[in-house]
Design a protein around this motif. Structure first.
Motif, PDB file in Angstrom:
ATOM      1  N   GLU A  11     -86.476 -52.545   7.575  1.00  0.00           N
ATOM      2  CA  GLU A  11     -85.570 -51.759   8.414  1.00  0.00           C
ATOM      3  C   GLU A  11     -86.471 -50.927   9.313  1.00  0.00           C
ATOM      4  O   GLU A  11     -87.171 -50.031   8.829  1.00  0.00           O
ATOM      5  CB  GLU A  11     -84.712 -50.859   7.518  1.00  0.00           C
ATOM      6  CG  GLU A  11     -83.644 -50.099   8.234  1.00  0.00           C
ATOM      7  CD  GLU A  11     -82.827 -49.273   7.232  1.00  0.00           C
ATOM      8  OE1 GLU A  11     -81.661 -49.592   6.999  1.00  0.00           O
ATOM      9  OE2 GLU A  11     -83.389 -48.313   6.671  1.00  0.00           O
ATOM     10  N   HIS A 105     -82.981 -58.334   6.325  1.00  0.00           N
ATOM     11  CA  HIS A 105     -82.374 -57.020   6.490  1.00  0.00           C
ATOM     12  C   HIS A 105     -81.375 -56.997   7.638  1.00  0.00           C
ATOM     13  O   HIS A 105     -80.207 -56.654   7.473  1.00  0.00           O
ATOM     14  CB  HIS A 105     -83.433 -55.929   6.684  1.00  0.00           C
ATOM     15  CG  HIS A 105     -82.814 -54.574   6.688  1.00  0.00           C
ATOM     16  ND1 HIS A 105     -82.087 -54.088   7.757  1.00  0.00           N
ATOM     17  CD2 HIS A 105     -82.738 -53.622   5.732  1.00  0.00           C
ATOM     18  CE1 HIS A 105     -81.608 -52.894   7.459  1.00  0.00           C
ATOM     19  NE2 HIS A 105     -81.987 -52.591   6.241  1.00  0.00           N
ATOM     20  N   ASP A 139     -78.382 -56.723   5.041  1.00  0.00           N
ATOM     21  CA  ASP A 139     -78.032 -55.332   4.753  1.00  0.00           C
ATOM     22  C   ASP A 139     -76.905 -54.913   5.711  1.00  0.00           C
ATOM     23  O   ASP A 139     -76.816 -55.419   6.833  1.00  0.00           O
ATOM     24  CB  ASP A 139     -79.271 -54.467   5.006  1.00  0.00           C
ATOM     25  CG  ASP A 139     -79.142 -53.070   4.457  1.00  0.00           C
ATOM     26  OD1 ASP A 139     -79.858 -52.753   3.502  1.00  0.00           O
ATOM     27  OD2 ASP A 139     -78.338 -52.272   5.004  1.00  0.00           O
ATOM     28  N   HIS A 141     -76.798 -52.227   7.202  1.00  0.00           N
ATOM     29  CA  HIS A 141     -77.414 -51.465   8.289  1.00  0.00           C
ATOM     30  C   HIS A 141     -78.121 -52.416   9.254  1.00  0.00           C
ATOM     31  O   HIS A 141     -79.325 -52.297   9.502  1.00  0.00           O
ATOM     32  CB  HIS A 141     -78.411 -50.449   7.725  1.00  0.00           C
ATOM     33  CG  HIS A 141     -77.773 -49.403   6.866  1.00  0.00           C
ATOM     34  ND1 HIS A 141     -77.915 -49.356   5.496  1.00  0.00           N
ATOM     35  CD2 HIS A 141     -76.965 -48.371   7.205  1.00  0.00           C
ATOM     36  CE1 HIS A 141     -77.222 -48.327   5.023  1.00  0.00           C
ATOM     37  NE2 HIS A 141     -76.633 -47.717   6.034  1.00  0.00           N
ATOM     38  N   HIS A 163     -76.221 -49.661  -1.935  1.00  0.00           N
ATOM     39  CA  HIS A 163     -76.141 -51.126  -1.974  1.00  0.00           C
ATOM     40  C   HIS A 163     -76.228 -51.632  -3.417  1.00  0.00           C
ATOM     41  O   HIS A 163     -77.296 -52.011  -3.895  1.00  0.00           O
ATOM     42  CB  HIS A 163     -77.275 -51.737  -1.164  1.00  0.00           C
ATOM     43  CG  HIS A 163     -77.356 -51.243   0.247  1.00  0.00           C
ATOM     44  ND1 HIS A 163     -76.243 -50.898   0.991  1.00  0.00           N
ATOM     45  CD2 HIS A 163     -78.416 -51.040   1.065  1.00  0.00           C
ATOM     46  CE1 HIS A 163     -76.626 -50.507   2.195  1.00  0.00           C
ATOM     47  NE2 HIS A 163     -77.936 -50.573   2.264  1.00  0.00           N
ATOM     48  N   HIS A 444     -78.320 -43.680  -1.090  1.00  0.00           N
ATOM     49  CA  HIS A 444     -78.610 -44.576  -2.227  1.00  0.00           C
ATOM     50  C   HIS A 444     -78.778 -43.836  -3.558  1.00  0.00           C
ATOM     51  O   HIS A 444     -78.452 -44.361  -4.616  1.00  0.00           O
ATOM     52  CB  HIS A 444     -79.874 -45.406  -1.960  1.00  0.00           C
ATOM     53  CG  HIS A 444     -79.663 -46.479  -0.932  1.00  0.00           C
ATOM     54  ND1 HIS A 444     -78.475 -47.126  -0.768  1.00  0.00           N
ATOM     55  CD2 HIS A 444     -80.501 -47.033  -0.030  1.00  0.00           C
ATOM     56  CE1 HIS A 444     -78.574 -48.025   0.202  1.00  0.00           C
ATOM     57  NE2 HIS A 444     -79.799 -47.982   0.660  1.00  0.00           N
TER      58      HIS A 444
HETATM   59 ZN   LIG Z   1     -79.088 -50.422   4.083  1.00  0.00          ZN
END
Ligand SMILES: [Zn+2]
Length: 487
Positions: A11, A105, A139, A141, A163, A444
């Motif tokens: 990311e 990702h 992901d 994101h 997640h 998270h």
């Molecule tokens: Zn994420």
């Protein structure tokens, strides 16, 4: 049947000055060939889900590469090409494979490549049989791009934030790719990308608008033709032309897919004001934590979350705890390899003086001159035991526990999000017994700490992952973008 698998996750926060080289991947994960199976089997990750499903069917697995690094600045071209080429070479050697399953990702940027995943998928299509499926777990994101949509047969996003469903999405992808390869289904998609880029902290799927949207997307009475719906919240901590929300539905026919994305986008637009965020200053957050009767209080140092590419070395909350003489506290983690070296040189039980933190850039506050006692030294390897990526290994690097006027500071040599209580425990600090725990994590940590948290407070200090997105010097995102702009 025979399936090629691979993972390549980063990311990228392209506001960060920390470039992401091969060593950054090696520090967390860089596996090739059969060692991938050993490393991933039994872990609650997408690739763990691929492996279990394929083995359960008695099918064959072809491994390529599995690489992941802590979020940070641009991936170097050397690291990007090394991992990509390992995946591409594996695919080109196994043209007869029935499909490719990838764990990516969706927000990776490399030197000269804005769309790391789209670029890789395009290369795969250039060398692999165009009639065979390529299914990707992403992901939530993600910056979902035209290239990614064009070159993947299906993109499947995580459904939870924290997640905690990554394994399930891996299982889902491994199941759906078999149905596509056997020509039982032929998915088509519809996509909507409204100009909405929510701050991460407003996208917790335990409550709020994002949670309602997911409930609607996964409703039991949704049209039967829908094969998969993803609600990508986007990644706000990058200056990327495709940053923003994506509603994506795959179905057996175009009309069903389009009706579904229209329906969900309408709810999103109508209720978008719920993605506005009200910050809590560090002094207010610490004051609330001290006065709370429910302990431990978890303070999220959201603006310095290395899980979103921050420097992981802000000491602003630690300063406020010291100013308030709050000794019953622990902070995880502070990235400062120089101070770890001093602690190792001094040895356990001995005093050190150090200038701690804020060494990466000028965006995460200022350093703190400390006098501390070295309470523990560990190698920083740990296994996630909470509900997110359970079983996978993490690496804090050489780590020192410093006692600073009673406060335990876990100082590391690698950047890593503090989202699992195990990161305290391998350092000899039992988090449940401490009054205030400061964690460098935005959302998270809520999964791993939910059983011990008496109260959770989100603090807004300086940093590259601040929830106030108007602070970021975006030049390339689409405008007007809500809630940065009013629409
Ligand atoms: Zn994420």
């Amino acid at each position: 049947m025979k399936w090629i698998i691979g993972a390549f996750l980063h990311e990228t926060n392209n506001f960060s000055v920390v470039s992401t080289d091969l060593d950054a991947f090696r520090a967390q994960t860089f596996k090739t060939g059969d060692e991938i199976i050993e490393w991933a089997r039994g872990t609650e990750t997408p690739i763990g889900g691929f492996i279990d499903s394929i083995e359960e069917r008695g099918d064959l697995i072809i491994t390529t590469a599995a690489a992941a690094a802590t979020p940070s600045g641009l991936v170097t071209r050397d690291a990007y090409d090394t991992v990509s080429n390992t995946i591409l070479n594996g695919i080109s050697r196994h043209q007869d494979a029935d499909g490719v399953l990838l764990d990516l990702h969706g927000a990776m940027m490399a030197d000269g490549i804005d769309d790391g995943e789209g670029h890789l998928l395009k290369k795969i299509r250039e060398i692999y049989n165009p009639n065979r499926p390529v299914v990707v777990v992403l992901d939530l994101h993600s910056h979902v791009t035209h290239k990614m949509l064009t070159h993947a047969t299906m993109l499947i996003g995580y459904q939870t934030y924290p997640h905690t469903d990554t394994y399930e999405r891996g299982v889902e992808a491994a199941g759906i790719i078999a149905r596509i390869a056997e020509e039982k289904i032929s998915p088509v998609y519809a996509v909507e990308q409204p100009l909405i880029l929510p701050p991460c902290s407003t996208c917790n799927t335990q409550s709020g608008l994002y949670s309602s949207l997911w409930k609607e997307a996964l409703r039991s009475h949704r049209p039967a033709g829908i094969l998969s719906t993803s609600l990508f919240a986007g990644f706000p901590h990058a200056d990327h032309p495709d940053a923003g929300f994506t509603v994506l539905s795959y179905a057996t026919d175009n009309a069903t897919a389009k009706n579904e994305t229209d329906h969900l986008s309408e709810i999103l637009m109508k209720r978008r004001a719920e993605f506005r965020y009200s910050p809590t200053s560090i002094p207010d957050a610490v004051a609330q934590a001290i006065s709370s009767p429910q302990k431990p209080v978890i303070i999220s140092d959201m603006s310095d979350n290395p899980g979103g590419g921050s420097s992981n070395d802000s000491v602003e909350i630690l300063k406020e705890l010291l100013r308030r003489n709050q000794a019953d506290a622990a902070v995880a983690t502070i990235y400062d390899p120089e101070t770890v070296k001093s602690a190792i040189a001094a040895g356990v039980g001995n005093p050190i003086a150090a200038r701690l933190g804020a060494k990466t850039d000028r965006l995460h506050g200022t350093p703190l001159d400390i006098k501390a006692v070295v309470e523990n030294l560990v190698d920083g390897r740990f296994q996630y035991k909470g509900p997110m990526t359970r079983g996978a290994w993490g690496n804090m690097g050489q780590t020192a526990v410093l006692n600073i006027a009673g406060i335990r500071a876990i100082v590391t040599s690698e950047r890593i999000q503090a989202r699992d209580p195990e990161m305290f425990r391998v350092c000899g600090v039992e988090p449940a017994t401490i009054g205030i725990l400061v964690v460098k994590s935005a959302v998270h940590f809520r999964a791993g700490f939910k059983d011990i948290a008496g109260k959770i407070i989100v603090a807004d200090g300086p940093g590259l992952t601040a929830a106030d997105l108007t602070l970021m010097p975006y030049k390339r995102i689409r405008r007007p973008m809500f809630p940065i702009d009013d629409i």
